[in-house]
Write a protein that holds these residues in place. Structure first.
Motif, PDB file in Angstrom:
ATOM      1  N   CYS A  86       3.928   5.425 -16.525  1.00 26.46           N
ATOM      2  CA  CYS A  86       4.405   5.033 -15.300  1.00 26.46           C
ATOM      3  C   CYS A  86       4.806   6.394 -14.654  1.00 26.46           C
ATOM      4  N   LYS A  91       5.689   6.451 -10.773  1.00 24.29           N
ATOM      5  CA  LYS A  91       6.185   5.053 -10.593  1.00 24.29           C
ATOM      6  C   LYS A  91       7.380   4.675 -11.421  1.00 24.29           C
ATOM      7  N   LEU A  93      10.361   1.194 -12.462  1.00 16.89           N
ATOM      8  CA  LEU A  93      10.646  -0.058 -13.157  1.00 16.89           C
ATOM      9  C   LEU A  93       9.564  -0.988 -12.582  1.00 16.89           C
ATOM     10  N   GLY A  94       9.724  -1.255 -11.226  1.00 18.06           N
ATOM     11  CA  GLY A  94       8.750  -2.333 -10.716  1.00 18.06           C
ATOM     12  C   GLY A  94       7.445  -2.031 -10.930  1.00 18.06           C
ATOM     13  N   PHE A  95       6.839  -1.033 -11.007  1.00 20.07           N
ATOM     14  CA  PHE A  95       5.493  -0.979 -11.379  1.00 20.07           C
ATOM     15  C   PHE A  95       5.257  -1.125 -12.736  1.00 20.07           C
ATOM     16  N   LEU A  97       6.796  -3.115 -14.657  1.00 19.43           N
ATOM     17  CA  LEU A  97       6.782  -4.591 -14.909  1.00 19.43           C
ATOM     18  C   LEU A  97       5.553  -5.145 -14.448  1.00 19.43           C
ATOM     19  N   GLY A  98       4.940  -4.584 -13.377  1.00 19.14           N
ATOM     20  CA  GLY A  98       3.683  -5.063 -12.943  1.00 19.14           C
ATOM     21  C   GLY A  98       2.275  -4.781 -13.895  1.00 19.14           C
ATOM     22  N   PHE A 106      -2.380  -4.139 -11.084  1.00 22.13           N
ATOM     23  CA  PHE A 106      -1.566  -3.036 -11.248  1.00 22.13           C
ATOM     24  C   PHE A 106      -2.401  -1.749 -11.456  1.00 22.13           C
TER      25      PHE A 106
END
Length: 122
Positions: A86, A91, A93-95, A97-98, A106
């Motif tokens: 990531c 990218k 943390l949010g990505f 997790l996605g 994602f």
């Protein structure tokens, strides 16, 4: 009479087609992500080699592939590699997790979105 008596597998066919569509989209997305990183896209469909190339894209040494065969360690190494993967595409943390929980959404975003590879594929 019920459809099952005649081999009616409507929901099974629909489910299979949805699954097939997701598989095709994921293959295309991974091919594109590998290509964005400068790796050969076809490498994404070769078992074990795709994990090796994934590690290289993430900036991790290729020998880490061996760690994927050790129970529990493989989960930790997989998460560490995915974090680096990531980061290599800019990218956070949010990505991450996605990618873990909704990869079929994602990975296509990563593939066809505006994310650029910032790492150095070697």
């Amino acid at each position: 009479m019920h459809g099952a008596e005649y081999g009616g597998g409507g929901p099974g066919i629909v489910g299979s087609l949805v699954y097939l569509a997701i598989v095709v989209v994921m293959i295309a997305a991974m091919w594109r992500v590998f290509s964005k990183a400068g790796a050969p896209g076809w490498a994404s469909i070769i078992p074990f080699y795709n994990a090796y190339v994934f590690l290289k894209i993430a900036g991790k040494p290729g020998w880490w592939l061996i760690l994927f065969f050790i129970p529990i360690v493989n989960v930790i190494i997989g998460i560490i590699a995915l974090v680096s993967f990531c980061n290599a595409f800019g990218k956070g943390l949010g990505f991450l997790l996605g990618l873990i929980f909704l990869p079929f959404i994602f990975y296509p975003i990563l593939a066809w979105g505006d994310a650029e590879y910032e790492g150095s594929y070697a």
